[in-house]
Design a protein around this motif. Structure first.
Motif, mmCIF file in Angstrom:
data_model
loop_
_atom_site.group_PDB
_atom_site.id
_atom_site.type_symbol
_atom_site.label_atom_id
_atom_site.label_comp_id
_atom_site.label_asym_id
_atom_site.label_seq_id
_atom_site.Cartn_x
_atom_site.Cartn_y
_atom_site.Cartn_z
ATOM 1 N N UNK A 15 0.846 -1.234 0.029
ATOM 2 C CA UNK A 15 -0.025 -0.232 -0.125
ATOM 3 C C UNK A 15 0.945 1.155 -0.051
ATOM 4 N N UNK A 16 0.719 2.341 -0.744
ATOM 5 C CA UNK A 16 1.298 3.370 -1.016
ATOM 6 C C UNK A 16 0.821 4.418 0.127
ATOM 7 N N UNK A 17 1.984 5.213 0.721
ATOM 8 C CA UNK A 17 1.710 6.028 1.564
ATOM 9 C C UNK A 17 1.781 7.469 1.049
ATOM 10 N N UNK A 18 1.709 7.445 -0.471
ATOM 11 C CA UNK A 18 1.788 8.974 -1.044
ATOM 12 C C UNK A 18 0.479 9.584 -0.745
ATOM 13 N N UNK A 19 0.321 10.721 -0.697
ATOM 14 C CA UNK A 19 -0.792 11.817 -0.282
ATOM 15 C C UNK A 19 -0.863 12.762 -1.857
ATOM 16 N N UNK A 20 -2.111 13.093 -2.051
ATOM 17 C CA UNK A 20 -2.574 14.015 -3.272
ATOM 18 C C UNK A 20 -1.576 15.316 -2.854
ATOM 19 N N UNK A 21 -1.146 16.094 -3.670
ATOM 20 C CA UNK A 21 -0.656 17.445 -3.471
ATOM 21 C C UNK A 21 -1.317 18.600 -4.397
ATOM 22 N N UNK A 22 -1.331 19.766 -4.087
ATOM 23 C CA UNK A 22 -1.645 20.904 -4.933
ATOM 24 C C UNK A 22 -3.207 20.678 -5.116
ATOM 25 N N UNK A 23 -4.044 20.772 -4.212
ATOM 26 C CA UNK A 23 -5.546 20.640 -4.023
ATOM 27 C C UNK A 23 -5.866 22.036 -4.712
ATOM 28 N N UNK A 24 -6.999 21.958 -5.572
ATOM 29 C CA UNK A 24 -7.327 23.264 -5.958
ATOM 30 C C UNK A 24 -8.917 23.008 -6.510
ATOM 31 N N UNK A 25 -9.542 24.440 -6.136
ATOM 32 C CA UNK A 25 -10.930 24.278 -6.460
ATOM 33 C C UNK A 25 -11.215 25.058 -7.801
ATOM 34 N N UNK B 29 -1.827 13.300 -8.063
ATOM 35 C CA UNK B 29 -1.810 12.126 -7.324
ATOM 36 C C UNK B 29 -1.134 11.091 -8.248
ATOM 37 N N UNK B 30 0.177 11.070 -7.997
ATOM 38 C CA UNK B 30 1.060 10.330 -9.034
ATOM 39 C C UNK B 30 1.075 10.901 -10.476
ATOM 40 N N UNK B 31 0.709 10.110 -11.379
ATOM 41 C CA UNK B 31 0.536 10.514 -12.785
ATOM 42 C C UNK B 31 -1.145 10.524 -12.817
ATOM 43 N N UNK B 32 -1.958 10.700 -11.903
ATOM 44 C CA UNK B 32 -3.471 11.103 -12.086
ATOM 45 C C UNK B 32 -3.786 12.073 -11.158
ATOM 46 N N UNK C 101 -13.236 13.400 5.027
ATOM 47 C CA UNK C 101 -14.086 12.117 4.335
ATOM 48 C C UNK C 101 -13.143 11.402 3.474
ATOM 49 N N UNK C 102 -12.044 12.061 3.103
ATOM 50 C CA UNK C 102 -11.110 11.269 2.186
ATOM 51 C C UNK C 102 -11.315 11.882 0.740
ATOM 52 N N UNK C 103 -10.825 11.029 -0.357
ATOM 53 C CA UNK C 103 -10.594 11.204 -1.564
ATOM 54 C C UNK C 103 -10.728 9.795 -2.473
ATOM 55 N N UNK C 104 -11.144 9.979 -3.772
ATOM 56 C CA UNK C 104 -10.760 8.960 -4.514
ATOM 57 C C UNK C 104 -9.995 9.380 -5.636
ATOM 58 N N UNK C 105 -9.223 8.291 -5.892
ATOM 59 C CA UNK C 105 -8.055 8.720 -7.038
ATOM 60 C C UNK C 105 -8.352 7.955 -8.390
ATOM 61 N N UNK C 106 -8.039 8.652 -9.359
ATOM 62 C CA UNK C 106 -7.980 7.856 -10.628
ATOM 63 C C UNK C 106 -6.397 7.978 -11.484
ATOM 64 N N UNK C 107 -6.308 7.178 -12.299
ATOM 65 C CA UNK C 107 -5.012 7.211 -13.225
ATOM 66 C C UNK C 107 -5.003 8.620 -14.128
ATOM 67 N N UNK C 108 -3.857 8.526 -14.630
ATOM 68 C CA UNK C 108 -3.767 9.676 -15.428
ATOM 69 C C UNK C 108 -4.513 9.699 -16.899
ATOM 70 N N UNK C 109 -4.642 8.444 -17.266
ATOM 71 C CA UNK C 109 -5.425 8.068 -18.341
ATOM 72 C C UNK C 109 -6.878 8.265 -18.127
#
Length: 65
Positions: free
Chosen positions: A1-11, A27-30, A41-49
């Motif tokens: 399991x990765x411990x990476x966190x999303x960065x650069x949040x913006x609205x 988040x990574x390439x996505x 509440x958290x977030x969901x992540x998707x790939x770059x594609x």
């Protein structure tokens, strides 16, 4: 399991002062998406594609009502 966190949040600049919005972070390439009213509440992540496909759909008007 990765411990990476999303960065650069913006609205979106289109949301102005509206509070019912989502925020997007890198988040990574996505991307990661979260509710701006309930960040804990958290977030969901998707790939770059997946993210690029979604953005292309928005630009093409596929989600317009």
């Amino acid at each position: 399991m990765s411990t990476a966190q999303p960065v650069g949040w913006r609205k979106s600049s289109r949301s102005a002062q509206v509070t019912d919005c989502v925020e997007v972070g890198r988040f990574g390439d996505g991307a990661a998406v979260r509710d701006s009213k309930n960040r804990a509440a958290g977030y969901f992540a998707v790939s770059g594609d997946q993210w690029r496909s979604f953005v292309a759909g928005v630009r093409a008007g596929r989600f317009d009502s």
